[in-house]
Design an enzyme around this catalytic site. Structure first.
Site, PDB file in Angstrom:
ATOM      1  CB  SER A 161      32.284  36.547  43.484  1.00  0.00           C
ATOM      2  OG  SER A 161      31.997  37.875  42.664  1.00  0.00           O
TER       3      SER A 161
ATOM      4  CE1 TYR B 216      37.095  36.718  40.605  1.00  0.00           C
ATOM      5  CE2 TYR B 216      34.856  37.717  40.598  1.00  0.00           C
ATOM      6  CZ  TYR B 216      36.046  37.328  41.156  1.00  0.00           C
ATOM      7  OH  TYR B 216      35.944  37.619  42.837  1.00  0.00           O
TER       8      TYR B 216
END
Length: 257
Positions: free
Chosen positions: A144, A154
């Site tokens: 990401s 994350y």
């Protein structure tokens, strides 16, 4: 053409929806056979039947929970099957946590970390054995653009995946195995809906279509690029993140629906 360009089997995790389903569609349209991995057998079987009918390829289904050791082990066994070699691995399975680190149960955080990093590590290791022996292979780790930003665990998990992919591409590229970290920004999939996030916190111009993300990721991997960041806007964000203070590039706060 390399041996992995045609008539290759691609194994895709998180293949029942979102980017995983789009990887399956685009790879099938290129003539690749598929192994579809996700938890929901019925969705996998429906997707497999549709892809076989539309593209004339073979699509296996492998239901597995990749936060569970037995589930990971089942996929490792499939990747290690020399009689049915896998030439493309897409580590796409992932999840998000809506709340801040201190608010989450530690068991949730451990599953989150395992899915994004440990599972990708184990599946990559399994796939590499046959790929290196054959002298060809392709691995895409779906990270990401958050890997470049300070956005909780994350971001931390995706930063590990990014670093791992960069190293692996250097280590194995000369031996015929291309490894790419695909780093999209906000993308219209089920991902944010499943985590219960209000998608309106991010402006409409920040959202990408899964078709573009996958198309650019596959093309960059085929070229041997270690990192693929779809769209100029997110390429600029990744560059800015290296020089600007973290508070300026952390992005919008997560908010429940």
């Amino acid at each position: 053409m390399t041996p992995t360009d045609i008539k290759t089997t691609a194994l895709i995790t998180g293949a029942s929806a979102g980017l995983g389903a789009e990887f399956a569609r685009q790879l099938a349209s290129q003539g690749h056979n598929l192994v579809l991995v996700a938890r929901d057998r019925s969705r996998l079987e429906s997707a497999a039947a549709d892809l076989e009918q539309r593209y004339g390829i073979r699509a296996e289904v492998l239901p597995a929970d990749l936060t569970d050791d037995d589930g990971v082990g089942a996929v490792v066994v499939r990747l290690s099957d020399a009689e049915r070699p896998v030439g493309i691995l897409v580590n796409n399975a992932g999840t998000g946590l809506l709340h801040n680190f201190e608010e989450n149960d530690i068991s949730e955080e451990k599953r989150h970390l395992k899915l994004h990093d440990q599972t990708a590590l184990e599946l990559t290791h399994a796939a590499l054995q046959g790929m290196l022996e054959r002298g060809s292979g392709r691995i895409i780790n779906v990270a990401s653009v958050a890997a470049f930003l300070p956005r909780g665990t994350y971001s931390a998990a995706k930063a590990w995946l990014l670093s791992f992919s960069r190293w692996a591409n250097l280590a194995y590229g000369a031996r015929g195995v291309k490894v790419t970290a695909l780093c999209p920004g906000f993308t219209h999939t089920e991902f944010h809906d499943r985590m219960g996030m209000d998608k309106s916190v991010a402006p409409s111009w920040t959202w990408l279509k899964p078709e573009r993300v996958v198309r650019e990721g596959l093309a960059d991997n085929l070229r041997g690029k270690a990192v693929s960041i779809p769209s100029k806007r997110y390429k600029l964000l990744a560059v800015a993140a290296r020089v600007l203070p973290g508070r300026l590039v952390t992005g919008p706060a997560r908010r429940a629906k």
